[in-house]
Design an enzyme around this catalytic site. Structure first.
Site, PDB file in Angstrom:
ATOM      1  N   ASP A 487      29.853  68.905  33.222  1.00 35.41           N
ATOM      2  CA  ASP A 487      28.488  69.140  34.018  1.00 35.41           C
ATOM      3  C   ASP A 487      27.823  70.059  33.000  1.00 35.41           C
ATOM      4  O   ASP A 487      26.445  70.021  33.440  1.00 35.41           O
ATOM      5  CB  ASP A 487      28.648  69.772  35.184  1.00 35.41           C
ATOM      6  CG  ASP A 487      28.565  69.142  36.225  1.00 35.41           C
ATOM      7  OD1 ASP A 487      27.954  68.035  36.307  1.00 35.41           O
ATOM      8  OD2 ASP A 487      29.279  69.552  37.325  1.00 35.41           O
TER       9      ASP A 487
HETATM   10  C1  GLC Z   1      30.678  72.941  37.196  1.00 41.26           C
HETATM   11  C2  GLC Z   1      30.683  73.816  36.143  1.00 41.26           C
HETATM   12  C3  GLC Z   1      29.941  74.903  35.969  1.00 41.26           C
HETATM   13  C4  GLC Z   1      28.570  74.350  36.355  1.00 41.26           C
HETATM   14  C5  GLC Z   1      28.444  73.584  37.268  1.00 41.26           C
HETATM   15  C6  GLC Z   1      26.863  72.840  37.683  1.00 41.26           C
HETATM   16  O1  GLC Z   1      31.032  73.536  38.398  1.00 41.26           O
HETATM   17  O2  GLC Z   1      32.049  74.196  36.030  1.00 41.26           O
HETATM   18  O3  GLC Z   1      30.056  75.700  35.033  1.00 41.26           O
HETATM   19  O4  GLC Z   1      27.515  75.265  36.339  1.00 41.26           O
HETATM   20  O5  GLC Z   1      29.448  72.813  37.285  1.00 41.26           O
HETATM   21  O6  GLC Z   1      26.872  72.171  38.948  1.00 41.26           O
HETATM   22  C1  GLC Z   2      33.296  71.180  38.239  1.00 41.65           C
HETATM   23  C2  GLC Z   2      32.518  70.031  38.895  1.00 41.65           C
HETATM   24  C3  GLC Z   2      32.951  68.934  38.251  1.00 41.65           C
HETATM   25  C4  GLC Z   2      32.809  68.904  36.883  1.00 41.65           C
HETATM   26  C5  GLC Z   2      33.512  70.005  36.356  1.00 41.65           C
HETATM   27  C6  GLC Z   2      33.322  69.951  34.749  1.00 41.65           C
HETATM   28  O1  GLC Z   2      34.624  70.939  38.463  1.00 41.65           O
HETATM   29  O2  GLC Z   2      32.676  70.275  40.237  1.00 41.65           O
HETATM   30  O3  GLC Z   2      32.114  67.630  39.002  1.00 41.65           O
HETATM   31  O4  GLC Z   2      33.256  67.616  36.263  1.00 41.65           O
HETATM   32  O5  GLC Z   2      33.003  71.145  36.888  1.00 41.65           O
HETATM   33  O6  GLC Z   2      31.969  70.355  34.491  1.00 41.65           O
END
Ligand code: GLC
Ligand code: GLC
Length: 834
Positions: A487
């Site tokens: 993300d």
């Molecule tokens: C995931 C990531 C986080 C980011 C988020 C955004 O949870 O781990 O770092 O801010 O996605 O939706």
């Molecule tokens: C968090 C989000 C997931 C994403 C991951 C890496 O776990 O929930 O959707 O793939 O972060 O950013």
């Protein structure tokens, strides 16, 4: 250092001191009523949706942390001393303390001033309420005259609004108090047809429903005025902060025990029967009263608790292992499966780290969660798949998230995460392999929740696949969009304005930046879709015959098309996605590689190594092994495998959020546990059982229990992240519970290491284990049969089933074919010979 211990026989984790490094939590409820509960009774409850139907309040990021909960107070009416038997909120020193987190329940027990108390919290199956079963025993030699106070703070339903909109909320609160039951009915007068209630089994000495009367001005829950004075004020909330507190007087002879029950619940009335009498403003209590009466009865509470335990026997009984490794055993048999239930239910919405007002259910997250959940309750997995698919866009893309209450896509975050659609294929594949329910592919499912747009689920999968084909970049790799699995790799964002969302800000047209990770995912999903297409006959839902024979291949053109496209993509990956010793991660908006040795920072990333190898790329020519050795050399640490190296030491506008984190945290070179299993699976695919299991153990929370003061999170569930080697606190975990790690580790250890793997046409037996293991036994329920599979490893091999005996008879290959349901266990013996 440890803060407790496992009690595997009871399937409990026993916490022996209340001041754990962080709140160590558990979940109550696994259907529609849910609660979080910490080891000191902190937490909150909600109906279905942590944001939109919140029952009780919680204070996030509070100091002291974990504030707001299911609190009880005991007061000695002879001395005026009072304390909380769950330690918080008074934090009085307890002579004895023990918290047992179990499957769907938590028991907190303590002794203070020679008064022993124990509360068990749980949600009965099929109900929208929680029970607090409180037992108190007088261990003194003389009689004890005690007061018991309960305390919860009601949330005014929408948790976001509740925490921000005070100009309105301070004037809306309403309650009713009838026969000792406190009814919270804010907004019931207008558009809500639901209310909460809080009841007690005893005759009350008093009650309070206005928070600030109960507490007293400028006081907190550690010394409420009512408790201090030993007397409720019988306050009736109107506006301000509705609260629930009962006061019960308890006189106990020496040695005497008393049980007191509290019930906190959620109830709906039909819209036309909200009030009784109909022209009044009084809640119609006809249907709720019997429910309350039922659970204020100790016999019914005991029976409901027993049913809950038995239900977990069934859920966990699907897969049980006895291996030489105690940590693997307890995670597989108990905790990892249990965590998968929590991630299935909560997605990433409500935990100590997720506020419950942020994210709903994630499209990719929920699909991945199915990998660890589908075997437990296939019917719920089915329903979830259909719900998720209905939020898919007509383009094949997906709303990144949706709200569980409305089941509709979330417009705030929108779509454009180009990996999303493929996870639907993988989720459905996992479901089909578990159940053989090919009929699901015929289910008509809407696009974008639009009536009239229904197409068979199978068509949704085709559009998922095609979505990538329609979004190919300059190198022939898939365009990344807003982000792929990571993300925080936001290659079209280019944000220089504080407060902008990295995920939704797009300053580039999105036609250049590409993802090698999505390329690998596309190949993996494409191969699954081909396998599905080969076996799928249109109209199978209406076909009564669901025996395995009906999955005979009929039309291969669709399968061939998928395989041709994946073969083409593999070539592109070889050409533009291979860096010499590992797979490149992506190309940025300038078409410059990310995750290549030409980069200064972020030279090698974990995701593309795991995804490409899992997709089968490089298995034949040694590239897979080479990539995995690079991971071992550059990314593996004793606490797990970091996401990339070298960590980004500054903000790179062309990369986005990933470089916003200080080195060693989260996506910036943290140990992002979610993707460690991809490497572990990859290692099993190249036959390296020693390394696969070693990696697994590094992140296994049970194996990390002994370093609890460093790890800090719960030792019974996986965490999303462990700080990487660039962080000052290398080895410290964060974001426990709600993480894709749960499903992926479960899937990895059960299906790839232990190797009892579901497949379209049967159950595959293909363990890849440490050479030193002499063997292990798995009991697996699968499509109507229970298989007891004994794996023997006399020659110290890591993989390679050479002989498979089914009920004493040798069969060819290593797949146990689907058989008619039977009640007698099927005995399987597998011998590894390398
Ligand atoms: C995931 C990531 C986080 C980011 C988020 C955004 O949870 O781990 O770092 O801010 O996605 O939706
Ligand atoms: C968090 C989000 C997931 C994403 C991951 C890496 O776990 O929930 O959707 O793939 O972060 O950013």
């Amino acid at each position: 250092m440890r803060f407790g211990h496992f009690d595997d026989g009871q399937r409990e984790y026993v916490i022996t001191q209340p001041n754990t490094p962080l709140p160590w939590i558990n979940y109550l409820g696994c259907e529609s009523y849910f609660g979080l509960i910490s080891n000191t009774a902190g937490g909150y409850s909600f109906y279905r949706d942590a944001r939109l139907r919140r029952l009780t309040r919680y204070r996030y990021n509070n100091a002291p942390f974990d504030f707001g909960g299911r609190y009880l107070y005991l007061r000695d009416n002879d001395t005026g001393k009072f304390w909380s038997p769950s330690w918080q909120p008074t934090r009085t020193k307890l002579d004895k303390y023990e918290c047992r987190h179990g499957m769907g329940y938590t028991t907190i027990g303590s002794t203070c001033n020679q008064i022993e108390a124990q509360t068990t919290y749980f949600v009965p199956l099929g109900e929208t309420l929680e029970i607090w079963k409180f037992q108190v025993t007088n261990r003194r030699k003389k009689p004890a005259r005690l007061s018991l106070f309960s305390s919860i703070e009601f949330c005014l339903w929408d948790a976001q609004d509740d925490a921000t909109n005070f100009q309105r909320n301070f004037s809306t609160g309403q309650v009713e108090i009838v026969d000792g039951v406190i009814y919270h009915k804010t907004e019931y007068r207008e558009r809500r047809n639901h209310f909460a209630y809080f009841a007690c089994s005893e005759k009350l000495a008093g009650y309070d429903t206005q928070r600030d009367t109960f507490l007293g001005a400028y006081r907190s829950w550690d010394n409420p005025a009512a408790v201090e004075q030993g007397k409720s004020f019988n306050s009736v909330a109107h506006g301000w902060a509705p609260h629930g507190s009962h006061h019960v007087k308890v006189n106990l002879k020496p040695g005497e025990t008393k049980e007191i029950i509290f019930v906190l619940g959620y109830h709906e009335n039909p819209v036309d029967k909200k009030f009784d009498p109909p022209d009044s403003q009084t809640i119609n209590k006809k249907t709720v009263k019997p429910v309350i009466a039922k659970y204020l009865d100790a016999k019914n509470v005991a029976a409901a608790f027993q049913t809950l335990r038995e239900n977990w026997d069934g859920l966990l009984g699907v897969y049980q292992v006895e291996s030489p490794d105690v940590h693997a055993n307890r995670m597989v048999n108990i905790w990892n499966a249990y965590q998968c239930m929590a991630t299935f239910n909560m997605s990433r919405s409500a935990s100590f780290y997720e506020s419950g007002i942020g994210r709903g259910l994630g499209f990719r997250d929920s699909n991945q969660d199915l990998l660890g959940f589908v075997q437990m309750v296939p019917a719920r997995a089915r329903e979830r798949i259909l719900d998720i698919a209905a939020t898919q866009l007509k383009s094949g893309g997906a709303f990144h998230q949706y709200q569980p209450l409305t089941k509709r896509g979330n417009n705030d975050i929108g779509s454009g995460f180009n990996d999303d659609p493929h996870w639907l294929i993988l989720g459905v594949a996992a479901y089909l392999k578990e159940t053989g329910d090919w009929g699901i592919l015929d289910e008509p499912v809407q696009f974008e929740n639009e009536p009239g747009s229904e197409q068979p689920l199978y068509e949704h999968l085709r559009r998922s696949f095609n979505y990538t084909l329609e979004r190919i970049g300059p190198h022939g790799l898939p365009l990344i969009g807003r982000a792929d699995w990571n993300d925080c790799l936001n290659l079209n964002c280019f944000s220089d304005t504080p407060g902008q969302s990295f995920q939704t800000t797009t300053n580039k047209d999105g036609t250049t930046a590409e993802s090698v990770f999505i390329a690998g995912l596309f190949v993996m999903a494409g191969k699954e879709l081909a396998a599905i297409a080969q076996r799928y006959q249109v109209g199978s839902a209406r076909c009564a015959d669901r025996t395995p024979q009906r999955s005979v291949p009929t039309s291969n053109t669709e399968a061939e098309r998928c395989l041709a496209e994946t073969a083409k993509m593999e070539k592109v990956i070889y050409q533009h996605g291979w860096d010499g010793d590992w797979f490149i991660r992506a190309y940025d908006d300038f078409s410059k590689p990310i995750g290549s040795k030409v980069c200064k920072e972020g030279k090698i990333f974990i995701e593309s190594q795991g995804m490409c190898v899992m997709a089968g790329i490089g298995l034949k020519d040694g590239k897979a092994k080479r990539a995995l050795d690079s991971v071992n050399k550059h990314l593996a640490t004793k606490h797990g495998i970091v996401l990339q190296q070298p960590a980004f030491t500054k903000y790179y506008i062309e990369m986005g959020e990933i470089s916003s984190y200080p080195p060693g945290y989260k996506e910036n070179a943290g140990i992002f546990c979610h993707n460690n299993p991809w490497i572990i699976i990859s290692e099993t695919m190249v036959g390296n059982g020693n390394r696969a299991f070693d990696y697994y153990t590094r992140i296994n929370p049970s194996a990390r229990e002994k370093i609890g003061d460093l790890h800090r999170c719960e030792p019974y569930v996986f965490a999303q992240m462990i700080a990487g080697k660039d962080a000052p606190t290398h080895g410290e975990a964060k974001n426990s519970w709600l993480t894709g790690t749960a499903a992926w580790t479960y899937f990895t250890v059960t299906q790839w290491i232990l190797g009892i793997r579901t497949d379209y046409d049967g159950l595959r037996v293909d363990p890849v284990i440490p050479a030193k293991w002499k063997g292990f036994t798995v009991t697996r329920r699968f499509r109507g049969n229970t298989y007891v599979i004994e794996v023997k490893n006399p020659k110290g091999k890591q993989r390679g089933v050479k002989k498979l005996l089914v009920n004493g008879k040798e069969i060819a290959g290593n797949v146990l074919p689907v058989r008619p349901p039977g009640s007698k266990p099927v005995r399987v013996e597998a011998v590894l010979e390398g």
